[in-house]
Design a protein around this motif. Structure first.
Motif, PDB file in Angstrom:
ATOM      1  N   VAL A  11      36.314  39.846  48.041  1.00 16.59           N
ATOM      2  CA  VAL A  11      36.683  40.596  46.837  1.00 16.59           C
ATOM      3  C   VAL A  11      36.326  42.062  47.069  1.00 16.59           C
ATOM      4  O   VAL A  11      35.290  42.385  47.638  1.00 16.59           O
ATOM      5  CB  VAL A  11      35.982  40.051  45.578  1.00 16.59           C
ATOM      6  CG1 VAL A  11      36.467  38.645  45.274  1.00 16.59           C
ATOM      7  CG2 VAL A  11      34.467  40.052  45.740  1.00 16.59           C
ATOM      8  N   LEU A  12      37.208  42.938  46.628  1.00 19.67           N
ATOM      9  CA  LEU A  12      37.031  44.365  46.869  1.00 19.67           C
ATOM     10  C   LEU A  12      35.915  44.925  46.003  1.00 19.67           C
ATOM     11  O   LEU A  12      35.902  44.738  44.785  1.00 19.67           O
ATOM     12  CB  LEU A  12      38.347  45.097  46.573  1.00 19.67           C
ATOM     13  CG  LEU A  12      38.503  46.507  47.124  1.00 19.67           C
ATOM     14  CD1 LEU A  12      38.451  46.496  48.648  1.00 19.67           C
ATOM     15  CD2 LEU A  12      39.829  47.092  46.653  1.00 19.67           C
ATOM     16  N   ARG A  13      34.975  45.603  46.639  1.00 15.83           N
ATOM     17  CA  ARG A  13      33.876  46.233  45.902  1.00 15.83           C
ATOM     18  C   ARG A  13      34.436  47.365  45.038  1.00 15.83           C
ATOM     19  O   ARG A  13      35.235  48.170  45.515  1.00 15.83           O
ATOM     20  CB  ARG A  13      32.839  46.777  46.884  1.00 15.83           C
ATOM     21  CG  ARG A  13      31.603  47.395  46.224  1.00 15.83           C
ATOM     22  CD  ARG A  13      30.649  47.899  47.284  1.00 15.83           C
ATOM     23  NE  ARG A  13      30.216  46.831  48.152  1.00 15.83           N
ATOM     24  CZ  ARG A  13      30.030  46.974  49.468  1.00 15.83           C
ATOM     25  NH1 ARG A  13      30.253  48.121  50.058  1.00 15.83           N
ATOM     26  NH2 ARG A  13      29.644  45.936  50.201  1.00 15.83           N
ATOM     27  N   PRO A  14      34.026  47.450  43.785  1.00 21.12           N
ATOM     28  CA  PRO A  14      34.526  48.539  42.928  1.00 21.12           C
ATOM     29  C   PRO A  14      34.243  49.895  43.564  1.00 21.12           C
ATOM     30  O   PRO A  14      33.143  50.133  44.073  1.00 21.12           O
ATOM     31  CB  PRO A  14      33.745  48.359  41.627  1.00 21.12           C
ATOM     32  CG  PRO A  14      33.346  46.911  41.618  1.00 21.12           C
ATOM     33  CD  PRO A  14      33.104  46.555  43.055  1.00 21.12           C
ATOM     34  N   PRO A  15      35.221  50.792  43.574  1.00 20.38           N
ATOM     35  CA  PRO A  15      35.021  52.099  44.211  1.00 20.38           C
ATOM     36  C   PRO A  15      34.023  52.953  43.453  1.00 20.38           C
ATOM     37  O   PRO A  15      33.854  52.816  42.237  1.00 20.38           O
ATOM     38  CB  PRO A  15      36.423  52.729  44.169  1.00 20.38           C
ATOM     39  CG  PRO A  15      37.096  52.062  43.006  1.00 20.38           C
ATOM     40  CD  PRO A  15      36.549  50.661  42.968  1.00 20.38           C
ATOM     41  N   SER A  16      33.366  53.827  44.180  1.00 20.09           N
ATOM     42  CA  SER A  16      32.443  54.783  43.565  1.00 20.09           C
ATOM     43  C   SER A  16      32.727  56.153  44.143  1.00 20.09           C
ATOM     44  O   SER A  16      33.458  56.301  45.127  1.00 20.09           O
ATOM     45  CB  SER A  16      30.984  54.387  43.838  1.00 20.09           C
ATOM     46  OG  SER A  16      30.630  54.680  45.187  1.00 20.09           O
ATOM     47  N   GLY A  28      27.536  43.737  51.251  1.00 22.57           N
ATOM     48  CA  GLY A  28      27.888  42.821  50.178  1.00 22.57           C
ATOM     49  C   GLY A  28      27.267  41.459  50.359  1.00 22.57           C
ATOM     50  O   GLY A  28      27.011  41.015  51.484  1.00 22.57           O
ATOM     51  N   ARG A  29      27.039  40.762  49.265  1.00 21.63           N
ATOM     52  CA  ARG A  29      26.430  39.439  49.357  1.00 21.63           C
ATOM     53  C   ARG A  29      27.488  38.370  49.172  1.00 21.63           C
ATOM     54  O   ARG A  29      28.533  38.585  48.569  1.00 21.63           O
ATOM     55  CB  ARG A  29      25.335  39.277  48.307  1.00 21.63           C
ATOM     56  CG  ARG A  29      25.804  39.471  46.886  1.00 21.63           C
ATOM     57  CD  ARG A  29      24.638  39.646  45.917  1.00 21.63           C
ATOM     58  NE  ARG A  29      25.117  39.774  44.549  1.00 21.63           N
ATOM     59  CZ  ARG A  29      25.258  38.750  43.717  1.00 21.63           C
ATOM     60  NH1 ARG A  29      24.931  37.532  44.119  1.00 21.63           N
ATOM     61  NH2 ARG A  29      25.704  38.924  42.488  1.00 21.63           N
ATOM     62  N   TYR A  30      27.189  37.205  49.707  1.00 16.54           N
ATOM     63  CA  TYR A  30      28.066  36.053  49.587  1.00 16.54           C
ATOM     64  C   TYR A  30      27.462  35.124  48.542  1.00 16.54           C
ATOM     65  O   TYR A  30      26.361  34.612  48.717  1.00 16.54           O
ATOM     66  CB  TYR A  30      28.182  35.343  50.938  1.00 16.54           C
ATOM     67  CG  TYR A  30      28.992  34.059  50.908  1.00 16.54           C
ATOM     68  CD1 TYR A  30      30.353  34.073  50.618  1.00 16.54           C
ATOM     69  CD2 TYR A  30      28.385  32.836  51.183  1.00 16.54           C
ATOM     70  CE1 TYR A  30      31.087  32.898  50.601  1.00 16.54           C
ATOM     71  CE2 TYR A  30      29.120  31.662  51.174  1.00 16.54           C
ATOM     72  CZ  TYR A  30      30.467  31.696  50.889  1.00 16.54           C
ATOM     73  OH  TYR A  30      31.199  30.531  50.873  1.00 16.54           O
ATOM     74  N   THR A  37      33.186  42.985  49.476  1.00 18.97           N
ATOM     75  CA  THR A  37      33.558  43.695  50.696  1.00 18.97           C
ATOM     76  C   THR A  37      34.220  45.017  50.348  1.00 18.97           C
ATOM     77  O   THR A  37      34.910  45.119  49.337  1.00 18.97           O
ATOM     78  CB  THR A  37      34.540  42.835  51.529  1.00 18.97           C
ATOM     79  OG1 THR A  37      34.017  41.524  51.661  1.00 18.97           O
ATOM     80  CG2 THR A  37      34.753  43.422  52.912  1.00 18.97           C
ATOM     81  N   CYS A  38      34.029  46.032  51.189  1.00 17.36           N
ATOM     82  CA  CYS A  38      34.704  47.304  50.962  1.00 17.36           C
ATOM     83  C   CYS A  38      35.809  47.505  51.995  1.00 17.36           C
ATOM     84  O   CYS A  38      35.693  47.091  53.154  1.00 17.36           O
ATOM     85  CB  CYS A  38      33.720  48.473  50.978  1.00 17.36           C
ATOM     86  SG  CYS A  38      32.996  48.854  52.577  1.00 17.36           S
ATOM     87  N   GLY A 186      35.654  39.205  55.324  1.00 15.89           N
ATOM     88  CA  GLY A 186      34.373  39.681  54.810  1.00 15.89           C
ATOM     89  C   GLY A 186      33.776  40.844  55.563  1.00 15.89           C
ATOM     90  O   GLY A 186      32.590  41.149  55.403  1.00 15.89           O
ATOM     91  N   CYS A 187      34.596  41.519  56.372  1.00 14.67           N
ATOM     92  CA  CYS A 187      34.124  42.669  57.138  1.00 14.67           C
ATOM     93  C   CYS A 187      34.339  43.940  56.327  1.00 14.67           C
ATOM     94  O   CYS A 187      35.445  44.190  55.835  1.00 14.67           O
ATOM     95  CB  CYS A 187      34.897  42.743  58.463  1.00 14.67           C
ATOM     96  SG  CYS A 187      34.501  44.164  59.495  1.00 14.67           S
ATOM     97  N   ASP A 188      33.305  44.763  56.178  1.00 14.07           N
ATOM     98  CA  ASP A 188      33.467  46.072  55.549  1.00 14.07           C
ATOM     99  C   ASP A 188      34.301  46.954  56.472  1.00 14.07           C
ATOM    100  O   ASP A 188      34.048  47.024  57.686  1.00 14.07           O
ATOM    101  CB  ASP A 188      32.117  46.724  55.296  1.00 14.07           C
ATOM    102  CG  ASP A 188      31.381  46.119  54.116  1.00 14.07           C
ATOM    103  OD1 ASP A 188      32.041  45.519  53.255  1.00 14.07           O
ATOM    104  OD2 ASP A 188      30.148  46.242  54.060  1.00 14.07           O
ATOM    105  N   VAL A 189      35.290  47.649  55.908  1.00 14.05           N
ATOM    106  CA  VAL A 189      36.232  48.436  56.703  1.00 14.05           C
ATOM    107  C   VAL A 189      36.268  49.876  56.191  1.00 14.05           C
ATOM    108  O   VAL A 189      36.354  50.113  54.986  1.00 14.05           O
ATOM    109  CB  VAL A 189      37.650  47.818  56.637  1.00 14.05           C
ATOM    110  CG1 VAL A 189      38.657  48.719  57.354  1.00 14.05           C
ATOM    111  CG2 VAL A 189      37.656  46.414  57.248  1.00 14.05           C
ATOM    112  N   LEU A 190      36.221  50.819  57.131  1.00 12.04           N
ATOM    113  CA  LEU A 190      36.345  52.241  56.802  1.00 12.04           C
ATOM    114  C   LEU A 190      37.360  52.881  57.740  1.00 12.04           C
ATOM    115  O   LEU A 190      37.187  52.855  58.966  1.00 12.04           O
ATOM    116  CB  LEU A 190      34.997  52.954  56.959  1.00 12.04           C
ATOM    117  CG  LEU A 190      35.019  54.487  56.838  1.00 12.04           C
ATOM    118  CD1 LEU A 190      35.378  54.917  55.425  1.00 12.04           C
ATOM    119  CD2 LEU A 190      33.680  55.083  57.268  1.00 12.04           C
TER     120      LEU A 190
END
Length: 218
Positions: A11-16, A28-30, A37-38, A186-190
């Motif tokens: 699930v996409l982490r809310p943007p800040s 992020g936690r499972y 995830t971002c 579940g990988c954070d991506v930038l």
């Protein structure tokens, strides 16, 4: 066969306003079968060079490497010669053999479903895709999986460790769909750009990620 995908959803982490900093600082936690995830597209402007240098130092840290942190300044070109033929041989009309696997069945089922999903998104986004064009995309996908998954997913038995992937350079539809696959797992991506966003026009695909602009001097 059980549908293991119901036990793992990214699930996409809310943007800040500090989304790029969150990429470095937050994991992020499972919980309840959902992984926060971002997936960020960051246009950093005058901060670009400093951000790239930070990413180089970040990846070079031994603890970060053990945690599956990877920075790619530019995606490599498609392999050639015998190496190319090896990936072509993995492609089959009905399915493809993946060059990486998870010991955890939930992650493996999510991985297999994710590959099928990005192939479908490729066809959908192009409007049509002849067999040869889809095969070329799949070859690139398998190549990047082979290059980066062993470095990212250092733990394949437990849903306990989550990687981070950062990249720069030219990102068009094939590269973007690879990033989508990472996000689904579940990988954070930038994605880091100076002023230019990813080369993807499909608004549905772009909604899978969050675009931010880094404040000057961040």
């Amino acid at each position: 066969m059980a549908d293991y995908r119901q036990y793992f959803q990214a699930v996409l982490r809310p943007p800040s306003e500090h989304a790029a900093e969150d990429f470095f600082m937050l994991s992020g936690r499972y919980a309840n079968f959902r992984k926060e995830t971002c997936f960020i597209r960051c246009l950093s402007g005058s901060s670009y060079d400093a951000m790239v240098e930070r990413l180089r130092r970040w990846e070079g840290d031994a603890r970060a490497r053990r945690s599956g942190h990877v920075f790619v300044p530019a995606f490599p070109r498609q392999p050639e010669g015998a190496e190319l033929e090896r990936y072509v041989a993995l492609c089959r009309p009905e399915s493809c053999r993946l060059p990486f696997s998870f010991e955890n069945q939930i992650l493996q089922e999510t991985f297999e479903a994710g590959v099928g999903e990005v192939q479908a998104l490729f066809r959908q986004s192009r409007g049509r895709a002849e067999a040869s064009i889809l095969r070329n995309f799949t070859v690139k996908l398998l190549y990047w999986i082979d290059l980066y998954f062993p470095r990212l997913f250092t733990e394949t038995r437990k849903i306990a460790c989550f990687p981070k992937f950062a990249c720069c350079g030219t990102v068009k539809l094939p590269e973007y769909l690879f990033l989508c696959l990472l996000y689904r797992l579940g990988c954070d991506v930038l994605y880091l750009g100076r002023e230019r966003d990813v080369g993807v026009e499909d608004p549905e695909l772009l909604r899978l990620s969050v675009r931010v602009e880094a404040p000057e001097g961040e």
